[in-house]
Design a protein around this motif. Structure first.
Motif, PDB file in Angstrom:
ATOM      1  N   UNK A  24       3.588   4.401  11.298  1.00  0.00           N
ATOM      2  CA  UNK A  24       2.887   3.124  11.216  1.00  0.00           C
ATOM      3  C   UNK A  24       2.336   2.783  12.597  1.00  0.00           C
ATOM      4  N   UNK A  25       1.436   1.828  12.656  1.00  0.00           N
ATOM      5  CA  UNK A  25       0.666   1.550  13.860  1.00  0.00           C
ATOM      6  C   UNK A  25       1.476   1.349  15.127  1.00  0.00           C
ATOM      7  N   UNK A  37      -2.011   5.504  28.816  1.00  0.00           N
ATOM      8  CA  UNK A  37      -1.974   4.050  28.810  1.00  0.00           C
ATOM      9  C   UNK A  37      -2.947   3.528  27.767  1.00  0.00           C
ATOM     10  N   UNK A  38      -2.404   3.005  26.667  1.00  0.00           N
ATOM     11  CA  UNK A  38      -3.235   2.516  25.575  1.00  0.00           C
ATOM     12  C   UNK A  38      -2.527   1.342  24.913  1.00  0.00           C
ATOM     13  N   UNK A  39      -3.297   0.375  24.458  1.00  0.00           N
ATOM     14  CA  UNK A  39      -2.733  -0.782  23.760  1.00  0.00           C
ATOM     15  C   UNK A  39      -2.938  -0.629  22.258  1.00  0.00           C
ATOM     16  N   UNK A  40      -2.185  -1.428  21.502  1.00  0.00           N
ATOM     17  CA  UNK A  40      -2.371  -1.405  20.052  1.00  0.00           C
ATOM     18  C   UNK A  40      -3.806  -1.781  19.691  1.00  0.00           C
ATOM     19  N   UNK A  41      -4.371  -2.748  20.414  1.00  0.00           N
ATOM     20  CA  UNK A  41      -5.731  -3.193  20.094  1.00  0.00           C
ATOM     21  C   UNK A  41      -6.761  -2.094  20.345  1.00  0.00           C
ATOM     22  N   UNK A  42      -6.438  -1.150  21.210  1.00  0.00           N
ATOM     23  CA  UNK A  42      -7.316   0.002  21.441  1.00  0.00           C
ATOM     24  C   UNK A  42      -7.102   1.066  20.378  1.00  0.00           C
ATOM     25  N   UNK A  48      -9.053   3.610  12.555  1.00  0.00           N
ATOM     26  CA  UNK A  48     -10.099   3.350  11.540  1.00  0.00           C
ATOM     27  C   UNK A  48     -11.191   4.419  11.590  1.00  0.00           C
ATOM     28  N   UNK A  49     -11.569   4.812  12.812  1.00  0.00           N
ATOM     29  CA  UNK A  49     -12.603   5.844  12.956  1.00  0.00           C
ATOM     30  C   UNK A  49     -12.125   7.173  12.374  1.00  0.00           C
ATOM     31  N   UNK A  50     -10.885   7.552  12.676  1.00  0.00           N
ATOM     32  CA  UNK A  50     -10.330   8.804  12.143  1.00  0.00           C
ATOM     33  C   UNK A  50     -10.200   8.742  10.625  1.00  0.00           C
ATOM     34  N   UNK A  51      -9.873   7.578  10.106  1.00  0.00           N
ATOM     35  CA  UNK A  51      -9.780   7.415   8.657  1.00  0.00           C
ATOM     36  C   UNK A  51     -11.163   7.517   8.020  1.00  0.00           C
ATOM     37  N   UNK A  52     -12.151   6.899   8.632  1.00  0.00           N
ATOM     38  CA  UNK A  52     -13.523   6.958   8.109  1.00  0.00           C
ATOM     39  C   UNK A  52     -14.047   8.391   8.096  1.00  0.00           C
ATOM     40  N   UNK A  53     -13.602   9.196   9.058  1.00  0.00           N
ATOM     41  CA  UNK A  53     -14.015  10.605   9.132  1.00  0.00           C
ATOM     42  C   UNK A  53     -13.187  11.492   8.197  1.00  0.00           C
ATOM     43  N   UNK A  54     -12.309  10.880   7.413  1.00  0.00           N
ATOM     44  CA  UNK A  54     -11.430  11.594   6.463  1.00  0.00           C
ATOM     45  C   UNK A  54     -10.396  12.477   7.148  1.00  0.00           C
ATOM     46  N   UNK A  55     -10.038  12.144   8.376  1.00  0.00           N
ATOM     47  CA  UNK A  55      -8.978  12.867   9.080  1.00  0.00           C
ATOM     48  C   UNK A  55      -7.615  12.235   8.820  1.00  0.00           C
ATOM     49  N   UNK A  66       7.849  -7.302   4.258  1.00  0.00           N
ATOM     50  CA  UNK A  66       6.419  -7.148   4.573  1.00  0.00           C
ATOM     51  C   UNK A  66       6.004  -5.721   4.268  1.00  0.00           C
ATOM     52  N   UNK A  67       4.703  -5.496   4.237  1.00  0.00           N
ATOM     53  CA  UNK A  67       4.192  -4.139   4.071  1.00  0.00           C
ATOM     54  C   UNK A  67       3.835  -3.552   5.422  1.00  0.00           C
ATOM     55  N   UNK A  68       4.230  -2.321   5.610  1.00  0.00           N
ATOM     56  CA  UNK A  68       3.803  -1.561   6.783  1.00  0.00           C
ATOM     57  C   UNK A  68       2.763  -0.557   6.335  1.00  0.00           C
ATOM     58  N   UNK A  69       1.696  -0.451   7.105  1.00  0.00           N
ATOM     59  CA  UNK A  69       0.659   0.531   6.818  1.00  0.00           C
ATOM     60  C   UNK A  69       0.995   1.808   7.570  1.00  0.00           C
ATOM     61  N   UNK A  70       1.186   2.883   6.821  1.00  0.00           N
ATOM     62  CA  UNK A  70       1.476   4.190   7.399  1.00  0.00           C
ATOM     63  C   UNK A  70       0.213   5.041   7.394  1.00  0.00           C
ATOM     64  N   UNK A  71       0.109   5.879   8.393  1.00  0.00           N
ATOM     65  CA  UNK A  71      -1.017   6.798   8.530  1.00  0.00           C
ATOM     66  C   UNK A  71      -0.519   8.215   8.295  1.00  0.00           C
ATOM     67  N   UNK A  72      -1.328   8.993   7.569  1.00  0.00           N
ATOM     68  CA  UNK A  72      -0.989  10.384   7.238  1.00  0.00           C
ATOM     69  C   UNK A  72      -2.203  11.250   7.535  1.00  0.00           C
ATOM     70  N   UNK A  73      -1.964  12.393   8.168  1.00  0.00           N
ATOM     71  CA  UNK A  73      -3.050  13.327   8.462  1.00  0.00           C
ATOM     72  C   UNK A  73      -3.479  14.022   7.169  1.00  0.00           C
TER      73      UNK A  73
END
Length: 106
Positions: A24-25, A37-42, A48-55, A66-73
């Motif tokens: 999750x994020x 060095x990266x923030x959550x807002x970055x 979103x870009x990787x998701x839009x590219x279907x990665x 609450x719901x957690x959004x998980x990311x999967x390759x």
């Protein structure tokens, strides 16, 4: 780290982490922060870009009410990760040849 690193390396780090396990994020941010060095807002626009590219794909799971959004390759994401890893090796060899010495032929 004092070196400024580009979006391709950030993509590679995110995809490499997700190749090992879904995340999750906030967890993903913490893992990426261990190398750059990266923030959550970055990170969220990158996701979103990787998701839009279907990665990447996403799914939600309940956690403490609450719901957690998980990311999967995705399979396309795995292919892209291999491309990025190959590019990284070439780039790393070139930088090493300048910083440490040696030849560019590998």
């Amino acid at each position: 780290m004092t070196f400024q690193l580009g979006s391709s390396l950030l993509d590679a780090c995110v995809l490499a982490i997700l190749e090992k396990e879904d995340a999750y994020g906030y967890s993903l941010t913490q893992q990426v922060q261990s190398v750059m060095d990266i923030s959550e807002s970055t990170l969220y626009p990158v996701l979103r870009r990787l998701q839009k590219a279907d990665f990447l794909t996403t799914y939600d799971q309940p956690f403490q009410g609450r719901n957690r959004r998980y990311y999967r390759i995705t399979e396309q994401g795995r292919i892209r990760l291999l491309e990025l890893l190959n590019e990284w090796q070439i780039y790393k060899q070139k930088v090493d040849s300048v910083l440490i010495g040696g030849n560019l032929d590998g």
